[in-house]
Design a protein around this motif. Sequence first.
Motif, mmCIF file in Angstrom:
data_model
loop_
_atom_site.group_PDB
_atom_site.id
_atom_site.type_symbol
_atom_site.label_atom_id
_atom_site.label_comp_id
_atom_site.label_asym_id
_atom_site.label_seq_id
_atom_site.Cartn_x
_atom_site.Cartn_y
_atom_site.Cartn_z
ATOM 1 N N PRO A 24 0.819 -1.222 0.000
ATOM 2 C CA PRO A 24 0.000 0.000 0.000
ATOM 3 C C PRO A 24 0.850 1.268 0.000
ATOM 4 O O PRO A 24 1.909 1.317 0.613
ATOM 5 C CB PRO A 24 -0.802 -0.098 1.302
ATOM 6 N N ALA A 25 0.361 2.278 -0.713
ATOM 7 C CA ALA A 25 1.032 3.576 -0.778
ATOM 8 C C ALA A 25 -0.027 4.666 -0.726
ATOM 9 O O ALA A 25 -1.193 4.413 -1.021
ATOM 10 C CB ALA A 25 1.847 3.683 -2.066
ATOM 11 N N MET A 26 0.371 5.868 -0.345
ATOM 12 C CA MET A 26 -0.542 7.009 -0.311
ATOM 13 C C MET A 26 -0.139 8.018 -1.377
ATOM 14 O O MET A 26 1.046 8.230 -1.620
ATOM 15 C CB MET A 26 -0.512 7.692 1.062
ATOM 16 N N ARG A 47 8.785 6.541 12.127
ATOM 17 C CA ARG A 47 9.331 6.907 10.809
ATOM 18 C C ARG A 47 10.851 7.038 10.927
ATOM 19 O O ARG A 47 11.356 7.789 11.750
ATOM 20 C CB ARG A 47 8.706 8.219 10.347
ATOM 21 N N ILE A 48 11.577 6.309 10.076
ATOM 22 C CA ILE A 48 13.034 6.263 10.166
ATOM 23 C C ILE A 48 13.661 6.356 8.774
ATOM 24 O O ILE A 48 13.005 6.107 7.767
ATOM 25 C CB ILE A 48 13.507 4.966 10.858
ATOM 26 N N ALA A 59 18.692 1.167 4.041
ATOM 27 C CA ALA A 59 18.083 2.457 3.705
ATOM 28 C C ALA A 59 16.574 2.284 3.548
ATOM 29 O O ALA A 59 16.102 1.267 3.040
ATOM 30 C CB ALA A 59 18.690 3.007 2.427
ATOM 31 N N VAL A 60 15.813 3.288 3.987
ATOM 32 C CA VAL A 60 14.351 3.211 3.986
ATOM 33 C C VAL A 60 13.776 4.211 2.983
ATOM 34 O O VAL A 60 14.172 5.380 2.948
ATOM 35 C CB VAL A 60 13.779 3.495 5.393
ATOM 36 N N PHE A 61 12.834 3.732 2.184
ATOM 37 C CA PHE A 61 12.084 4.556 1.238
ATOM 38 C C PHE A 61 10.644 4.601 1.744
ATOM 39 O O PHE A 61 10.074 3.562 2.065
ATOM 40 C CB PHE A 61 12.140 3.918 -0.158
ATOM 41 N N HIS A 62 10.059 5.792 1.843
ATOM 42 C CA HIS A 62 8.732 5.951 2.422
ATOM 43 C C HIS A 62 7.658 6.023 1.342
ATOM 44 O O HIS A 62 7.811 6.741 0.364
ATOM 45 C CB HIS A 62 8.688 7.204 3.298
ATOM 46 N N LEU A 63 6.569 5.288 1.553
ATOM 47 C CA LEU A 63 5.461 5.267 0.602
ATOM 48 C C LEU A 63 4.281 6.101 1.082
ATOM 49 O O LEU A 63 3.212 6.048 0.481
ATOM 50 C CB LEU A 63 4.998 3.826 0.351
ATOM 51 N N VAL A 64 4.487 6.857 2.149
ATOM 52 C CA VAL A 64 3.452 7.752 2.675
ATOM 53 C C VAL A 64 4.086 9.108 2.944
ATOM 54 O O VAL A 64 5.289 9.207 3.192
ATOM 55 C CB VAL A 64 2.798 7.196 3.969
ATOM 56 N N PRO A 65 3.296 10.195 2.872
ATOM 57 C CA PRO A 65 3.843 11.534 3.164
ATOM 58 C C PRO A 65 4.415 11.604 4.573
ATOM 59 O O PRO A 65 4.034 10.837 5.466
ATOM 60 C CB PRO A 65 2.619 12.450 3.016
ATOM 61 N N GLN A 68 2.199 11.627 7.749
ATOM 62 C CA GLN A 68 1.295 10.490 7.983
ATOM 63 C C GLN A 68 1.972 9.433 8.851
ATOM 64 O O GLN A 68 3.183 9.227 8.757
ATOM 65 C CB GLN A 68 0.890 9.849 6.649
ATOM 66 N N PRO A 69 1.197 8.734 9.693
ATOM 67 C CA PRO A 69 1.787 7.660 10.494
ATOM 68 C C PRO A 69 2.164 6.469 9.611
ATOM 69 O O PRO A 69 1.633 6.299 8.515
ATOM 70 C CB PRO A 69 0.665 7.289 11.470
ATOM 71 N N VAL A 70 3.094 5.669 10.091
ATOM 72 C CA VAL A 70 3.508 4.441 9.415
ATOM 73 C C VAL A 70 3.338 3.281 10.392
ATOM 74 O O VAL A 70 3.340 3.484 11.607
ATOM 75 C CB VAL A 70 4.971 4.526 8.933
ATOM 76 N N ASP A 71 3.197 2.061 9.866
ATOM 77 C CA ASP A 71 3.087 0.928 10.786
ATOM 78 C C ASP A 71 3.748 -0.351 10.273
ATOM 79 O O ASP A 71 3.830 -1.335 10.982
ATOM 80 C CB ASP A 71 1.624 0.652 11.163
ATOM 81 N N ILE A 72 4.249 -0.329 9.029
ATOM 82 C CA ILE A 72 4.839 -1.526 8.438
ATOM 83 C C ILE A 72 6.153 -1.157 7.764
ATOM 84 O O ILE A 72 6.279 -0.089 7.163
ATOM 85 C CB ILE A 72 3.890 -2.136 7.370
ATOM 86 N N ILE A 73 7.122 -2.062 7.862
ATOM 87 C CA ILE A 73 8.366 -1.902 7.112
ATOM 88 C C ILE A 73 8.628 -3.214 6.379
ATOM 89 O O ILE A 73 8.515 -4.290 6.957
ATOM 90 C CB ILE A 73 9.520 -1.477 8.038
ATOM 91 N N VAL A 74 8.912 -3.108 5.080
ATOM 92 C CA VAL A 74 9.130 -4.269 4.214
ATOM 93 C C VAL A 74 10.582 -4.232 3.754
ATOM 94 O O VAL A 74 10.999 -3.275 3.104
ATOM 95 C CB VAL A 74 8.192 -4.239 2.991
ATOM 96 N N VAL A 75 11.352 -5.252 4.098
ATOM 97 C CA VAL A 75 12.765 -5.323 3.709
ATOM 98 C C VAL A 75 12.866 -6.142 2.426
ATOM 99 O O VAL A 75 12.339 -7.253 2.346
ATOM 100 C CB VAL A 75 13.630 -5.939 4.822
ATOM 101 N N LEU A 76 13.554 -5.571 1.425
ATOM 102 C CA LEU A 76 13.685 -6.201 0.111
ATOM 103 C C LEU A 76 15.136 -6.561 -0.184
ATOM 104 O O LEU A 76 16.055 -5.821 0.190
ATOM 105 C CB LEU A 76 13.189 -5.253 -0.985
#
Length: 195
Positions: A24-26, A47-48, A59-65, A68-76
């Motif tokens: 999901p993304a915003m 948020r990190i 490194a983290v790429f954010h899919l929400v502004p 906005q709160p975040v609650d999931i982190i997906v490692v690829l």
Amino acid sequence: MKHSFEAVSLLTTSKGMLEVTIIPAMNQPDWIIPSSLILSIDDYDERIATYLWQQQEVAVFHLVPSDQPVDIIVVLEGNTVAHRLALQTVGQPYQMQVRISDVEDAELPERYRQIAQSNSDANHDDDDNNDNNNALQSDHASNENSSNDAEDTADKRFRENVVTSYMFNTVVIDDEPYLVPDLDKIAHQLVDLDS
């Protein structure tokens, strides 16, 4: 229109199906990535910029502004250990199987193009303000801030909230738009900015 979905090599032998995960993304279409690239999906509500995953900073790429709160982190997985990438978002990713022939190239829908354009304009305004502030600094202060100038230049190349760049391809599956990110290019940009 011929698609350019780059994960063809990850097709399964069962009827040309591709196992994908929707993240999901915003303010942009949800992301679609091959499920085999996912190393972990963790609950994380802070948020990190970097995530410590198995004693490695990713490194983290954010899919929400940013507001906005975040609650999931997906490692690829990445091409190298150093180029692993984490995506931070809100909402639970889900898997589905897609027949590669059902994936069609598409233009970014107008509602997302308008958001991307306003984000790009806002980034341009921020850059202009930073340039004006930098011009007011004395020679002595600008010598001390030469490393900051390099960071500013690198930062201008890459913005998370603008999805109309060469790093994203829009596809449609069952009339629903998704973004196919070029994870290699994103990871290299993040690692270059971080170092």
